[in-house]
Design a protein around this motif. Structure first.
Motif, PDB file in Angstrom:
ATOM      1  N   PRO A 419       0.822  -1.218   0.000  1.00 34.95           N
ATOM      2  CA  PRO A 419       0.000   0.000   0.000  1.00 34.95           C
ATOM      3  C   PRO A 419       0.851   1.262   0.000  1.00 34.95           C
ATOM      4  CG  PRO A 419       0.147  -0.859   2.214  1.00 34.95           C
ATOM      5  CD  PRO A 419       0.875  -1.840   1.344  1.00 34.95           C
ATOM      6  N   CYS A 420       0.239   2.359  -0.413  1.00 32.82           N
ATOM      7  CA  CYS A 420       0.890   3.661  -0.395  1.00 32.82           C
ATOM      8  C   CYS A 420       0.059   4.613   0.454  1.00 32.82           C
ATOM      9  CB  CYS A 420       1.016   4.252  -1.794  1.00 32.82           C
ATOM     10  SG  CYS A 420       2.125   3.345  -2.902  1.00 32.82           S
ATOM     11  N   SER A 421       0.707   5.653   0.953  1.00 32.88           N
ATOM     12  CA  SER A 421      -0.077   6.704   1.575  1.00 32.88           C
ATOM     13  C   SER A 421      -0.222   7.854   0.607  1.00 32.88           C
ATOM     14  CB  SER A 421       0.436   7.153   2.918  1.00 32.88           C
ATOM     15  OG  SER A 421       1.707   7.052   3.205  1.00 32.88           O
ATOM     16  N   PHE A 422       0.763   8.732   0.419  1.00 31.65           N
ATOM     17  CA  PHE A 422       0.607   9.772  -0.594  1.00 31.65           C
ATOM     18  C   PHE A 422       1.882   9.887  -1.407  1.00 31.65           C
ATOM     19  CE2 PHE A 422       2.580  12.264   2.761  1.00 31.65           C
ATOM     20  CZ  PHE A 422       3.384  13.172   2.093  1.00 31.65           C
ATOM     21  N   ASP A 423       1.759  10.542  -2.565  1.00 32.74           N
ATOM     22  CA  ASP A 423       2.879  10.765  -3.473  1.00 32.74           C
ATOM     23  C   ASP A 423       3.461   9.463  -4.012  1.00 32.74           C
ATOM     24  OD1 ASP A 423       4.353  12.513  -4.928  1.00 32.74           O
ATOM     25  OD2 ASP A 423       5.870  12.867  -3.403  1.00 32.74           O
ATOM     26  N   GLY A 424       2.668   8.396  -4.010  1.00 28.97           N
ATOM     27  CA  GLY A 424       3.104   7.142  -4.604  1.00 28.97           C
ATOM     28  C   GLY A 424       4.147   6.382  -3.822  1.00 28.97           C
ATOM     29  N   VAL A 425       4.353   6.703  -2.560  1.00 25.39           N
ATOM     30  CA  VAL A 425       5.391   6.081  -1.748  1.00 25.39           C
ATOM     31  C   VAL A 425       4.811   4.914  -0.959  1.00 25.39           C
ATOM     32  CG1 VAL A 425       7.017   6.421   0.161  1.00 25.39           C
ATOM     33  CG2 VAL A 425       6.724   8.201  -1.572  1.00 25.39           C
ATOM     34  N   TYR A 426       5.470   3.778  -1.035  1.00 25.74           N
ATOM     35  CA  TYR A 426       5.043   2.608  -0.261  1.00 25.74           C
ATOM     36  C   TYR A 426       5.151   2.896   1.228  1.00 25.74           C
ATOM     37  CZ  TYR A 426       5.684  -1.676   2.429  1.00 25.74           C
ATOM     38  OH  TYR A 426       5.601  -2.644   3.393  1.00 25.74           O
ATOM     39  N   GLN A 427       4.117   2.489   1.947  1.00 29.17           N
ATOM     40  CA  GLN A 427       4.150   2.533   3.413  1.00 29.17           C
ATOM     41  C   GLN A 427       3.130   1.551   3.950  1.00 29.17           C
ATOM     42  OE1 GLN A 427       3.873   6.348   5.801  1.00 29.17           O
ATOM     43  NE2 GLN A 427       2.126   5.251   6.657  1.00 29.17           N
ATOM     44  N   PRO A 428       3.532   0.673   4.858  1.00 28.48           N
ATOM     45  CA  PRO A 428       2.528  -0.218   5.450  1.00 28.48           C
ATOM     46  C   PRO A 428       1.470   0.600   6.173  1.00 28.48           C
ATOM     47  CG  PRO A 428       4.575  -0.280   6.711  1.00 28.48           C
ATOM     48  CD  PRO A 428       4.860   0.484   5.451  1.00 28.48           C
ATOM     49  N   SER A 429       0.256   0.146   6.122  1.00 28.95           N
ATOM     50  CA  SER A 429      -0.840   0.876   6.753  1.00 28.95           C
ATOM     51  C   SER A 429      -0.575   1.041   8.242  1.00 28.95           C
ATOM     52  CB  SER A 429      -2.156   0.122   6.556  1.00 28.95           C
ATOM     53  OG  SER A 429      -3.168   0.648   7.381  1.00 28.95           O
ATOM     54  N   LEU A 430      -0.685   2.257   8.713  1.00 31.94           N
ATOM     55  CA  LEU A 430      -0.500   2.518  10.136  1.00 31.94           C
ATOM     56  C   LEU A 430      -1.610   1.882  10.962  1.00 31.94           C
ATOM     57  CD1 LEU A 430       0.635   6.214   9.809  1.00 31.94           C
ATOM     58  CD2 LEU A 430       1.998   4.395  10.830  1.00 31.94           C
ATOM     59  N   MET A 431      -2.774   1.726  10.377  1.00 33.24           N
ATOM     60  CA  MET A 431      -3.877   1.075  11.082  1.00 33.24           C
ATOM     61  C   MET A 431      -3.554  -0.397  11.347  1.00 33.24           C
ATOM     62  SD  MET A 431      -6.242   3.178  11.858  1.00 33.24           S
ATOM     63  CE  MET A 431      -7.590   2.049  12.190  1.00 33.24           C
ATOM     64  N   ASP A 432      -2.803  -1.029  10.427  1.00 31.99           N
ATOM     65  CA  ASP A 432      -2.462  -2.441  10.567  1.00 31.99           C
ATOM     66  C   ASP A 432      -1.149  -2.653  11.310  1.00 31.99           C
ATOM     67  OD1 ASP A 432      -4.744  -3.071   9.132  1.00 31.99           O
ATOM     68  OD2 ASP A 432      -3.695  -3.104   7.211  1.00 31.99           O
ATOM     69  N   SER A 433      -0.150  -1.796  11.050  1.00 30.28           N
ATOM     70  CA  SER A 433       1.189  -2.045  11.576  1.00 30.28           C
ATOM     71  C   SER A 433       1.563  -1.170  12.764  1.00 30.28           C
ATOM     72  CB  SER A 433       2.222  -1.831  10.462  1.00 30.28           C
ATOM     73  OG  SER A 433       2.217  -0.482  10.010  1.00 30.28           O
TER      74      SER A 433
END
Length: 553
Positions: A419-433
Motif C-alpha cells: 500500500p501507499c499513503s501519498f505521493d506514490g510512496v510505499y508505506q505499510p498501513s498505520l492502522m495495521d502495523s
C-alpha cells in the motif's frame, strides 16, 4: 551503547523539488497538471464557500536523484526563533540522584565539575576518559545550532548526561557565493563549545557539521564551497577532532529521520540497553521547511506480513537490540515548500479565471480572512519570480484551503508497491502495523501547535484538534478573539503570520490525508525532554560517540 547502520553520510540530492511530479522535463511545472485537473473537476467554486473536506491521500517514490533549478529561499523563514523550552510530553520517571545520592546535573550551569561526573570516579575502560564531550552543529535553513553533549564512560558504553545549546542566524545557505563568511558565522557557536568543554578534553572531542534543507537547495557546487570553507576553518582555528570523511556534510534525508527517532526514543527510555525488549517505541514525525520525515517500528499482527524490502527499510542495531524501521523523507513536502506549492497553484488558477491586471490582488483561501500577504511565485520564464499580493478577503477558510492542499498532496500518484499513503510512496498501513502506538510530532508541528494550545496542556491531543484549531485560525480575527483574545502573544503571532491558516491546514492534511491517521488518533508534540532538544542531533551524536574516537595530536 549504540552501533548503527546509517545508509549514507552524504546527501547529494537536492531537497525541495516541486512536490508531486519529479521527472526532469516536467518537474518545474508539474503542479500545472493538478491545477488544470482542478479546474476541470472542481471548478473555480473551490475558492468560494465551505464544503465538507474529502478524505483523500497519496504519495510518490523518487527513484533517481534529480537536480531542480529551484530558487534558493529561506524555506523555514518563519519558524519561531526560540520556542518556549516546554515539552508537552513527559520523559519516563527517572531519579535525579545516582547511587551515591548525589544530585544529577541537568545542565552545564548546574554541573559541579564539567571535567568529572557524579556517577563514578573511574571509567569502565581504563584507556578511556572519564568524561566524553561531542559537538554537533545542525546547519539548518534559517540558522545554525550547536549542541554540546556531555557523556560519561562509567559503563561499557558512553552514557548521555546533558546538552548545552546555542543558535545563530541566518543559516549557511544565506551566504551563497560567500563561503568564507558562511564559515565565520559559526564562530559564535564554536566559542560556546570552547566555553563548555574543559581544555584538557578538547583534543578528544569530536565535532560534526551536518547540513539539511538549506544547503540542499543551493546545489552541489555552492554548497560544496561552503562546506569546504567550514571544514578548513574548524580545522585551522579550533582544537576539536573533525572527521575527514563525514565531519562536514549534507546529511542524507533518511538518516535525518532515523536519528530523530533514536533521539526521541532514547530520551523517552524505550530503546536503551536496560529497557525491556517488549517496550513499545514512538513513531516520530518531523516537519521541516523543505522536507518531512516519518519513522516508526511496524508491528504486524499477521504472521505472513512483513516490511517490503527497499530503501524505506532501515535495520538498526541499538542498545544490544535490533529494530527494523520504516522510514521515508518526503522531499518538497516541508512546510515552506508546501506554502510555495499552494501559492503557485492559487496564482495559476487565478490566471485561468481572468486575464486582467497581474498586479491585482489574488484571492487565496489559505490566508486567514481579512489578511493579506505578498508572496513570490515562479514566473513563466524559468528561474524568474514575481511578487503577488494575495488576500484572504472573505474566502479564507479551512475547508476551502483543504481542497487546495489536497491537490498539492497528489493523492492520485501511481502506487507501484502497495500500500501507499501519498505521493506514490510505499508505506505499510498505520492502522495495521502501528494501530495503537504513540506518535510524536516534532519541529514545525510543535512550533505551530504549541502556542495555540492551553498553557498547562500536557496530555496528548488528537488529529481532530488540528482541524478545530485550523478552522478558527482561518476564520480571522473575530474567531481569534473568541478563542485566544486573552493571549496577546498568540494574537500578535496570528496577526503577523497570515499563512498560519495554510500551515495548520497542511499539517492536518499531512496527518489525516497523507498518513491516514484517524481523526481521533492521539498524537503528542514536543520540543524538549528533560532539558534536551528533540530532533536528529542527539541520535547522530550517539552514533558518532559509539564509533572509534581518536584524539587530535
Amino acid at each position: 551503547m549504540a552501533i548503527m547502520s546509517p545508509r549514507s553520510a552524504n546527501y547529494e540530492r537536492l531537497e525541495g523539488g516541486m512536490g508531486p511530479g519529479r521527472r526532469t522535463g516536467l518537474a518545474r511545472f508539474a503542479w500545472k497538471k493538478f491545477a488544470v485537473a482542478a479546474v476541470v473537476l472542481i471548478g473555480l467554486v473551490y475558492f468560494f464557500g465551505p464544503r465538507e473536506p474529502k478524505d483523500l491521500l497519496k504519495w510518490h517514490n523518487e527513484k533517481e536523484p534529480v537536480e531542480h533549478n529551484a530558487i534558493a529561499f529561506p524555506d523555514d523563514d518563519e519558524q519561531l526563533d526560540s520556542p518556549p523550552p516546554l515539552a508537552t510530553i513527559e520523559p519516563p520517571p527517572t531519579s535525579t540522584h545516582n547511587e551515591h545520592n548525589t544530585t544529577r546535573p541537568t545542565s552545564f550551569e548546574s554541573d559541579p565539575d564539567p571535567s568529572k561526573t557524579v556517577y563514578c570516579t573511574t571509567p569502565h575502560d581504563p584507556s578511556a576518559h572519564l568524561v566524553q564531550y561531542a559537538l554537533m552543529i545542525d546547519a539548518g535553513s534559517t540558522g545554525s545550532r550547536i549542541h554540546v553533549y556531555k557523556f560519561n564512560n562509567c559503563g561499557p558504553s558512553a552514557t548521555y548526561e546533558y546538552e548545552t545549546f546555542k543558535m545563530t542566524q541566518p543559516g549557511l545557505s544565506a551566504y551563497s557565493g560567500k563561503a568564507e563568511e558562511a564559515a565565520q558565522s559559526l564562530d559564535v557557536l564554536m566559542e560556546e563549545a570552547m566555553r563548555v568543554v574543559p581544555e584538557d578534553l578538547r583534543r578528544c572531542t569530536p565535532v560534526a557539521v551536518k547540513a539539511t534543507a538549506g544547503l540542499r537547495l543551493l546545489g552541489t557546487t555552492e554548497s560544496g564551497a561552503i562546506l569546504d570553507a567550514v571544514r578548513d576553518r574548524l580545522h585551522m582555528k579550533y582544537p576539536f577532532v573533525l572527521s575527514e570523511t563525514d565531519g562536514v556534510v549534507v546529511m542524507d534525508g533518511k538518516d535525518e529521520g532515523v536519528y530523530a527517532w533514536i533521539t526521541a526514543n532514547y530520551l523517552l527510555n524505550t530503546i536503551r540497553a536496560d529497557t525491556p525488549s517488549d517496550t513499545p517505541t514512538y513513531a516520530v514525525l518531523d516537519l521541516g521547511g523543505a522536507s518531512t520525515q516519518i519513522v516508526f517500528e511496524p508491528k504486524f499482527s499477521q504472521p505472513d506480513s512483513s516490511l517490503v524490502e527497499g530503501e524505506h527499510k532501515y535495520d538498526l542495531a541499538f542498545g544490544g537490540k535490533t529494530h527494523v524501521l520504516y522510514q521515508h523523507s518526503y522531499l518538497g513536502y516541508g512546510l515552506m515548500r508546501a506554502r510555495k506549492h499552494v501559492h503557485q497553484l492559487v496564482d495559476f488558477m487565478a490566471s485561468l479565471r481572468s486575464a486582467g491586471d497581474p498586479s491585482k490582488p489574488v484571492g487565496n483561501p489559505c490566508l486567514a480572512k481579512g489578511t493579506e500577504r505578498v508572496v513570490s511565485v515562479d514566473d513563466k520564464v524559468p528561474g524568474e519570480t514575481r511578487e503577488v499580493t494575495m488576500v484572504g478577503e472573505e474566502i479564507g477558510s479551512f475547508e476551502a484551503c483543504n481542497r487546495i492542499v489536497e491537490l498539492v498532496m497528489a493523492k492520485d500518484a501511481i502506487c507501484e508497491v502497495k500500500p501507499c499513503s501519498f505521493d506514490g510512496v510505499y508505506q505499510p498501513s498505520l492502522m495495521d502495523s502501528f494501530p495503537a502506538g504513540k506518535v510524536l510530532l516534532l519541529s514545525y508541528f510543535y512550533d505551530r501547535l504549541h502556542p495555540l494550545l492551553p498553557k498547562d496542556a500536557t496530555s496528548p491531543i488528537t488529529v481532530s484538534t488540528l482541524s478545530s484549531l485550523a478552522t478558527d485560525v482561518c476564520k480571522g480575527r473575530p474567531a481569534w478573539e473568541a478563542r485566544w483574545g486573552n493571549d496577546k502573544e498568540v494574537m500578535d503571532e496570528l496577526e503577523g503570520r497570515p499563512e498560519w491558516c495554510l500551515d495548520m491546514t497542511f499539517m492536518h492534511a499531512l496527518l489525516r490525508l497523507g498518513y491516514e491517521f484517524g481523526a481521533e488518533r492521539e498524537v503528542r508534540i514536543g520540543k524538549q525532554v528533560d532539558g534536551t532538544e528533540l530532533g536528529w542531533c542527539l541520535g547522530a551524536t550517539i552514533a558518532m560517540v559509539g564509533g572509534t574516537l581518536t584524539c587530535r595530536m
